[in-house]
Design a protein around this motif. Structure first.
Motif: not given
Length: 436
Positions: A254-257, A260-265, A270-280
């Motif tokens: 679900i997170w990868r989906f 992928r909706l965001l711009p490539v750049a 965003v993936d790095d920030a989201g995974r860090a937030a999930w770890h927190t």
């Protein structure tokens, strides 16, 4: 004339011509300046006259105003720089405020969906390590998720059953002791420093009875409203269970989906920030559960030692209250002190109060910094403001969800604002050109 004299005459004429050339240029320049000055004096709005050519420099006129790179017209250049900056900040803050207000309205409108999803995220962060252990034991993902979810649900049901049974067994004894406590309070009001008479006590009791009678309709309507929302509670519970199951089983997909909706750049950051937030979030929930368990055990031991009724239900209440930082532990501990006051008198109640304060001090100064660490540390002011806002927006559920939400946003914003290149995702595919 000899050849030597002719050469000397040529050199003299060349020297004289070089001397006369600067004088001629200076004279021409002076003539041009005089003509420009005359044109500037003659030409005016009142007396039209000849104007200077486009390339001429007019003396005595106001110099042109240089436009700043942030201005688009002469009017903007006339506004002071500080006022332009203040206005720019103001309209941007207004836009941010409007967007935040719109988000609050949307969340309050669909809170029956948002709140169960938020609770499901908290439960997923709590149960994710157990699912990981079963996956490493070679169980299928769906089976591992189902086992963990059913096991957690069974533990909750068993705990609630024990709490309710002990509460039902202790209600008659507590009611009798409560009546004795009320009589003791009445005697203290008569013989204590207040010296109230029987007439005054009867008047106060009658006023309290009148207030209860006048608010009976409100209490009844609230009960009917609670009964009417039973379907909403049941729907929210089912949504929490289903959402937790799919978050545990398909959370990564679900997170990868969503990424992928965001711009490539912006995907990697965003993936790095989201995974860090999930770890927190996971660290916060697990640390909160551990701290709440230690609080419940510590206060429960004192309740059992001094033979306070409802020791297990009060310990369970302390465990649940610890999920609301600062406020929840104080309220649940206050309930335990009141029960001790009614059951065993003021002396034992003071001892229980000291035990509650001591456990909370150990929690705040030792357990939370040691278990949670600096990664999820929040300022107490931010915690209080978040709890207050959560209570206003969603009641007790908002108070439970607000603090972990602030911790997650704190980590995500700090990671997005950091000027660093995120690590390459483990599932990234790097395509390189073949060497010639």
């Amino acid at each position: 004339m000899s050849r030597f004299e002719r050469v000397r005459g040529r050199l003299r004429r060349a020297y004289q011509s070089r001397q006369e050339s600067p004088r001629a240029d200076e004279g021409a320049t002076n003539d041009a300046l005089d003509e420009a000055s005359e044109a500037a004096r003659v030409a005016s709005p009142a007396v039209p006259g000849p104007t200077a050519p486009p390339t001429a420099q007019v003396y005595g006129a106001e110099p042109p105003v240089d436009l700043h790179s942030s201005t688009s017209s002469r009017d903007d250049a006339d506004v002071p720089h500080g006022l332009r900056i203040a206005a720019a900040w103001c309209w941007r803050l207004i836009v941010i405020g409007v967007v935040a207000w719109a988000l609050v309205v949307i969340v309050s409108t669909i809170k029956i969906v948002i709140i169960p999803l938020a609770i499901a995220l908290l439960l997923s962060a709590l149960l994710a390590p157990a699912v990981g252990w079963l996956l490493r034991a070679r169980l299928p993902r769906s089976l591992a998720t189902a086992v963990v979810l059913v096991g957690g649900l069974a533990a909750v049901i068993v705990t609630l059953t024990l709490v309710v049974n002990e509460f039902i067994r202790g209600v008659p004894e507590l009611s009798e002791k409560s009546s004795q406590g009320v009589r003791q309070i009445q005697n203290w009001l008569k013989t204590g420093p207040l010296h109230l008479s029987d007439t005054q006590l009867d008047r106060y009791i009658d006023e309290a009875q009148a207030w209860i009678n006048s608010n009976t309709s409100n209490l009844t309507s609230g009960a009917l409203s609670t009964a009417a929302t039973l379907a909403e509670v049941l729907t929210g519970t089912l949504l929490v269970l289903f959402a937790t199951f799919f978050f545990l089983r398909d959370g990564n997909r679900i997170w990868r989906f969503l990424v992928r909706l965001l711009p490539v750049a912006a995907r990697w950051k965003v993936d790095d920030a989201g995974r860090a937030a999930w770890h927190t979030l996971g660290a916060y929930v697990r640390a909160t559960v551990l701290v709440a368990f230690i609080d419940a055990v510590g206060i429960g031991i004192f309740l059992v030692v001094f033979d306070i009724p409802f020791a297990f239900p009060l310990a369970a209440l302390v465990f649940l209250g610890a999920f609301i930082p600062i406020v929840g532990a104080a309220l649940s501990g206050g309930v335990a002190v009141l029960v001790a006051l009614v059951d065993s008198g003021p002396g034992i109640a003071l001892i229980i109060l000291g035990a509650v304060i001591g456990v909370q001090q150990i929690e705040g100064h030792v357990l939370q910094p040691l278990i949670m660490g600096r990664a999820v540390a929040l300022h107490p002011l931010a915690v209080i403001i978040g709890i207050a806002a959560g209570v206003v927006l969603a009641g007790i559920t908002g108070a439970l969800v607000s603090v972990p939400l602030i911790a997650v946003l704190n980590t995500a914003v700090r990671r997005l604002a950091a000027r660093r290149v995120p690590d390459t995702p483990p599932d990234a595919v790097v395509v390189a050109a073949q060497a010639p």
